[in-house]
Enzyme design. Structure first.
Site, PDB file in Angstrom:
ATOM      1  N   LYS A  81     101.052 -19.822  10.510  1.00 11.25           N
ATOM      2  CA  LYS A  81     100.475 -18.765   9.677  1.00 11.25           C
ATOM      3  C   LYS A  81     100.251 -19.279   8.264  1.00 11.25           C
ATOM      4  CE  LYS A  81     101.111 -13.869   8.519  1.00 11.25           C
ATOM      5  NZ  LYS A  81     101.902 -12.650   8.771  1.00 11.25           N
ATOM      6  N   SER A 156      99.066  -8.747   9.756  1.00  9.23           N
ATOM      7  CA  SER A 156      98.515  -9.855   8.989  1.00  9.23           C
ATOM      8  C   SER A 156      98.498 -11.176   9.769  1.00  9.23           C
ATOM      9  CB  SER A 156      99.332 -10.037   7.700  1.00  9.23           C
ATOM     10  OG  SER A 156     100.683 -10.381   7.985  1.00  9.23           O
ATOM     11  N   SER A 180     103.012  -6.601  11.151  1.00  3.85           N
ATOM     12  CA  SER A 180     102.132  -7.775  11.115  1.00  3.85           C
ATOM     13  C   SER A 180     102.313  -8.758  12.258  1.00  3.85           C
ATOM     14  CB  SER A 180     102.306  -8.515   9.784  1.00  3.85           C
ATOM     15  OG  SER A 180     101.743  -7.759   8.737  1.00  3.85           O
TER      16      SER A 180
END
Length: 472
Positions: A81, A156, A180
């Protein structure tokens, strides 16, 4: 053969590499080839390091040839990420302020994944500073949903979920404050686990005692998510809230007889949140799978009074703590919804924070009592299906206006406020073919319980085996 490799489970791939039936170089090359073909449309992986990945793969094959011991993820390609620090690879957090930021060291979750033998191939896209459940930013643009390129993959950890669904890598790391890990898993028909705070220790952190944001695993199957959790969980002295239990407890088989489990199901959190009828329509018929597995299922929901205030107060406080100085220097380069959240944090007083903690204490005890009557709680992950990519966030849910970019995710963030582990597992599809995730919430620190239940549901329904139609 390339596509077949790219959709094998992580456990299968790790076994093939260990038995030297497939080399790490072949595995990495197959995924790089698929990224080249599929990623331009999806924009899921935003930084790619192919030369470095192939060099690491060659070194991994040489270690295996020499008979050296290898880790459980040996030879598996992983993209991290883009909020997680990676040594020598840019980490932008989706902000133009960090467009060229290249960290000197890996953060703890990346460090553990790489120590287990995984090979870094790049970084996955995120919203600006991971704020919001729709993945777009001014650095790389928007990520598209593999099941419908006109829709969002959520966020996210949206780039991670889209990449998993598209076969760009077999495992992904992510983080979750208000959904997320769970929301993008739901939107992309993959698996995401929000662990209990401290299960996956975080370092570095501006607020190491804070418990609202956690890091965790994503994968295409529950067993693969458990495999990654076994690597990233476990105590570390750099995290003061780290749980003192080894990650190895999650490495074994997940098969269990669920007969007799008491399961609560609530489509709308006891009538407290609006949910799109398409979401309920996709999930409700699948709940019978738990009855077929021997569980006693009934409609019930814990009392979540105060959870909304707890989450919003502590989130705003943490955003101001982490990003207040950024806003002071660069307000014109921070998206409006994020700036408003930081500003909200600055209005908080000591009594506001004290009230949030008192509410949270009462919430914890009501949840504790609820889980003396039930073993699991089933809920929708998201209140809406994947929405159009041009839309920043849903402004209404089932005809009910939403106040801001957080409101439509209450089904996830109210669970965050409780601190309980929650799994997003593929739960069904809308009539239009959009994925819908089922949220399985377990007792305090009960990750193994939700993983076992999710695995059984996954095997019984087969929803997660449906792949997107990517003809590139």
């Amino acid at each position: 053969m390339s596509t077949d490799l790219c959709y094998r489970t992580a456990r299968e791939l790790a076994d093939l590499v260990r038995r030297r039936e497939v080399s790490a170089r072949e595995l990495v090359a197959a995924h790089l080839e698929r990224i080249e073909r599929v990623n331009p449309e999806l924009n899921a992986i935003v930084t790619l390091v192919p030369e470095r990945a192939l060099a690491e793969a060659a070194a991994a094959d040489e270690r295996l040839a020499r008979g050296e011991p290898v880790g459980p993820l040996h030879g598996l390609p992983v993209a991290h990420k883009d909020t997680h620090l990676t040594a020598g690879i840019r980490t932008t957090s989706g902000s133009p302020l960090l467009r060229d930021h290249v960290p000197d060291a890996d953060e703890l979750i990346v460090e553990r994944i790489r120590a287990a033998g995984a090979i870094t191939i790049g970084k996955t896209n995120v919203p600006e500073f991971a704020a919001g459940s729709h993945t777009f930013n001014p650095v790389f643009g928007a990520t598209r949903n593999p099941y419908d390129a006109t829709r969002t993959p959520g966020g996210s950890s949206g780039g991670a979920a889209a990449a998993l669904a598209a076969g760009l890598h077999p495992l992904a790391d992510g983080s979750d404050m208000g959904g997320s890990l769970r929301n993008p898993a739901s939107f992309c028909n993959v698996v995401g686990l929000r662990p209990a705070p401290g299960r996956v220790p975080t370092h570095p952190s501006a607020a190491p005692w804070a418990t609202m944001a956690v890091q965790g695993p994503m994968a295409r199957t529950v067993a693969d998510a458990a495999l990654l959790l076994s690597v990233i969980a476990g105590p570390d002295p750099r995290s003061p809230i780290a749980i003192d239990e080894p990650g190895s407890v999650f490495a074994g088989p997940l098969e269990r007889d669920l007969t007799g489990l008491r399961v609560a199901w609530s489509a709308d959190l006891g009538g407290t949140v609006p949910v799109d009828p398409a979401v309920v329509g996709a999930l409700a018929p699948r709940i019978a799978a738990f009855t077929d597995l021997g569980c006693a299922v009934e409609e019930a929901c814990p009392d979540l009074t105060g959870a909304d205030e707890v989450f919003r107060t502590l989130r705003a406080w943490q955003f101001d703590l982490a990003l207040g100085p950024v806003l002071d220097r660069h307000r014109d380069q921070v998206k409006a919804s994020l700036a408003a959240n930081i500003d909200q944090g600055r209005t908080l007083t000591g009594p506001d924070l004290a009230r949030a903690e008192v509410l949270r204490a009462a919430l914890y005890h009501r949840m504790r009592e609820f889980f003396t009557r039930y073993d699991l709680l089933l809920l929708p992950v998201s209140q809406v299906p994947p929405f159009p990519i041009e839309q920043e966030y849903p402004t209404d849910v089932a005809g009910e206006p939403q106040p801001d970019y957080l409101g439509w995710m209450r089904s996830a963030y109210l669970v965050s406020a409780t601190g309980h582990p929650a799994l997003s597992v593929p739960g069904g599809f809308t009539p239009g073919g959009l994925p819908v995730g089922l949220q399985i919430v377990g007792p305090h620190r009960g990750e193994l319980a939700v993983l076992r239940a999710g695995h059984a549901f996954e095997q019984a329904t087969g929803v997660g085996s449906r792949r997107p139609d990517l003809t590139a």
